[in-house]
Motif scaffolding. Structure first.
Motif, short mmCIF file in Angstrom:
data_model
loop_
_atom_site.label_atom_id
_atom_site.label_comp_id
_atom_site.label_asym_id
_atom_site.label_seq_id
_atom_site.Cartn_x
_atom_site.Cartn_y
_atom_site.Cartn_z
N GLU A 52 0.84 -1.18 0.00
CA GLU A 52 0.00 0.00 0.00
C GLU A 52 0.88 1.24 0.00
OE1 GLU A 52 -1.43 1.21 4.22
OE2 GLU A 52 -1.49 -1.00 4.14
N GLY A 53 0.28 2.36 -0.35
CA GLY A 53 1.03 3.61 -0.35
C GLY A 53 0.18 4.76 -0.83
N ILE A 54 0.67 5.97 -0.60
CA ILE A 54 -0.04 7.17 -1.03
C ILE A 54 0.57 7.68 -2.33
CG2 ILE A 54 -0.59 9.57 -0.45
CD1 ILE A 54 -0.59 8.79 2.47
N LEU A 55 -0.26 7.85 -3.34
CA LEU A 55 0.15 8.40 -4.62
C LEU A 55 -0.68 9.65 -4.91
CD1 LEU A 55 0.24 5.08 -6.71
CD2 LEU A 55 2.20 6.30 -5.74
N THR A 56 -0.14 10.52 -5.71
CA THR A 56 -0.88 11.72 -6.11
C THR A 56 -1.60 11.43 -7.42
OG1 THR A 56 0.73 13.18 -5.05
CG2 THR A 56 -0.71 14.15 -6.70
N LYS A 57 -2.90 11.60 -7.41
CA LYS A 57 -3.72 11.33 -8.59
C LYS A 57 -4.09 12.65 -9.26
CE LYS A 57 -8.08 9.14 -9.99
NZ LYS A 57 -8.86 10.34 -10.38
N GLU A 58 -3.86 12.73 -10.57
CA GLU A 58 -4.24 13.92 -11.32
C GLU A 58 -5.75 13.89 -11.54
OE1 GLU A 58 -2.04 14.55 -14.87
OE2 GLU A 58 -0.09 14.59 -13.86
N CYS A 59 -6.45 14.73 -10.79
CA CYS A 59 -7.90 14.81 -10.90
C CYS A 59 -8.30 15.95 -11.82
CB CYS A 59 -8.52 14.99 -9.51
SG CYS A 59 -8.13 13.64 -8.36
N ARG A 60 -9.60 16.08 -12.05
CA ARG A 60 -10.07 17.09 -12.98
C ARG A 60 -9.73 18.49 -12.52
NH1 ARG A 60 -16.36 18.05 -15.00
NH2 ARG A 60 -15.95 19.98 -16.13
N LYS A 61 -9.92 18.78 -11.25
CA LYS A 61 -9.68 20.14 -10.74
C LYS A 61 -8.22 20.36 -10.40
CE LYS A 61 -13.98 21.50 -10.88
NZ LYS A 61 -14.42 22.58 -11.80
N LYS A 62 -7.62 19.44 -9.64
CA LYS A 62 -6.23 19.57 -9.23
C LYS A 62 -5.72 18.23 -8.74
CE LYS A 62 -7.35 20.98 -4.50
NZ LYS A 62 -7.16 22.02 -3.45
N PRO A 63 -4.40 18.03 -8.68
CA PRO A 63 -3.85 16.77 -8.15
C PRO A 63 -4.22 16.59 -6.68
CG PRO A 63 -2.20 18.00 -9.39
CD PRO A 63 -3.36 18.93 -9.20
N LYS A 64 -4.56 15.35 -6.30
CA LYS A 64 -4.95 15.07 -4.93
C LYS A 64 -4.31 13.77 -4.45
CE LYS A 64 -9.48 17.28 -5.55
NZ LYS A 64 -10.95 17.09 -5.52
#
Length: 273
Positions: free
Chosen positions: A39-51
């Motif tokens: 498991e781990g935390i990744l930054t996802k490029e979302c429609r409004k901003k990366p989260k």
């Protein structure tokens, strides 16, 4: 590792802990033979901003969700079968580094890791799990993928007409076929794409024309294929007790995206061509 951990108490406890973090909003994850590998935390490029998003890699699925309290509470659970996943490494941008794309038939999106080493480890483990699963099931790798949505901030103008400027009153929309950011006038059409949704989805005018043309071509091919059968059975009257077979529903065509935003090096002037 999978064989060693499968059906063990420690693996069951780890999966139960993940289920508990998602609570009633998540689906049950424990299955015979399923193993939680990491498991781990990744930054996802979302429609409004990366989260930031929490990701869990199992031997057969990839699960991710929104972080409410890390290690304690998550929501918006998404489950992706690994046999439907294809990976693509992407170049760095000014905003995000160590990026890669997770492509599936229903949804494709971009994520980034905190370091290059972390990205290599994620991709390596994912590819190993996918290869093992495809070998086990005998399935071929998925070749039809949903287009990733271009982030809103990637453009201030419609990527089809290149004329309309977005503002507070002029909303951005996304074509569900090519993923481009488009204005309302360039995306008034809807088209049924069963692979993505049981309901007709918003598509840009260019994709709509392409989808219609492909549907017409398939209908014509089906008609020509049926003509010899009709000719051979002309004049034949089946008895009232015969049952006629119904043909399968036609599948909606799956056109490739007009322009692959994340891999293409074409100039802006080519987007609306």
């Amino acid at each position: 590792m999978v064989d060693h951990l499968a059906n063990t108490e420690i693996n069951s406890q780890r999966i139960a802990a993940v289920e508990n973090c998602f609570g009633a909003s998540g689906q049950p994850l424990a299955l015979p033979g399923r193993v939680l590998l990491g498991e781990g935390i990744l930054t996802k490029e979302c429609r409004k901003k990366p989260k930031p998003r929490i990701f869990f890699l199992f031997n057969d699925i990839l699960v991710y969700g929104s972080i409410i309290i890390n290690k304690r509470k998550y929501n918006s659970q998404h489950i992706i079968p690994l046999e439907d996943v294809t990976l693509e490494t992407l170049p760095d941008t000014l905003q995000m580094k160590n990026r890669w794309m997770i492509k599936t038939s229903k949804k494709s999106f971009v994520v980034s890791a905190a370091s290059l080493t972390e990205r290599k480890e994620w991709i390596s483990h994912l590819e190993e799990c996918i290869k093992h699963l495809l070998t086990k099931t005998g399935r071929q790798p998925c070749r039809e993928h949903a287009a990733p949505w271009i982030p809103d901030k990637a453009t201030d103008i419609c990527m089809r007409c290149t004329q309309t400027k977005f503002s507070t009153l002029t909303r951005r929309h996304h074509c569900r076929k090519c993923g481009f950011v488009v204005c309302a006038d360039c995306s008034r059409q809807r088209f049924l794409m069963p692979r993505l949704s049981p309901k007709p989805l918003r598509v840009c005018n260019l994709c709509y024309r392409q989808l219609l043309a492909e549907k017409k071509k398939e209908a014509e091919a089906d008609r020509r294929q049926a003509e010899p059968i009709r000719s051979a059975t002309q004049g034949y009257e089946p008895s009232s007790g015969d049952d006629s077979d119904k043909s399968d529903d036609e599948k909606a065509e799956q056109w490739p995206a007009d322009t692959e935003f994340y891999t293409s090096e074409v100039s802006w002037s080519s987007f609306h061509s």
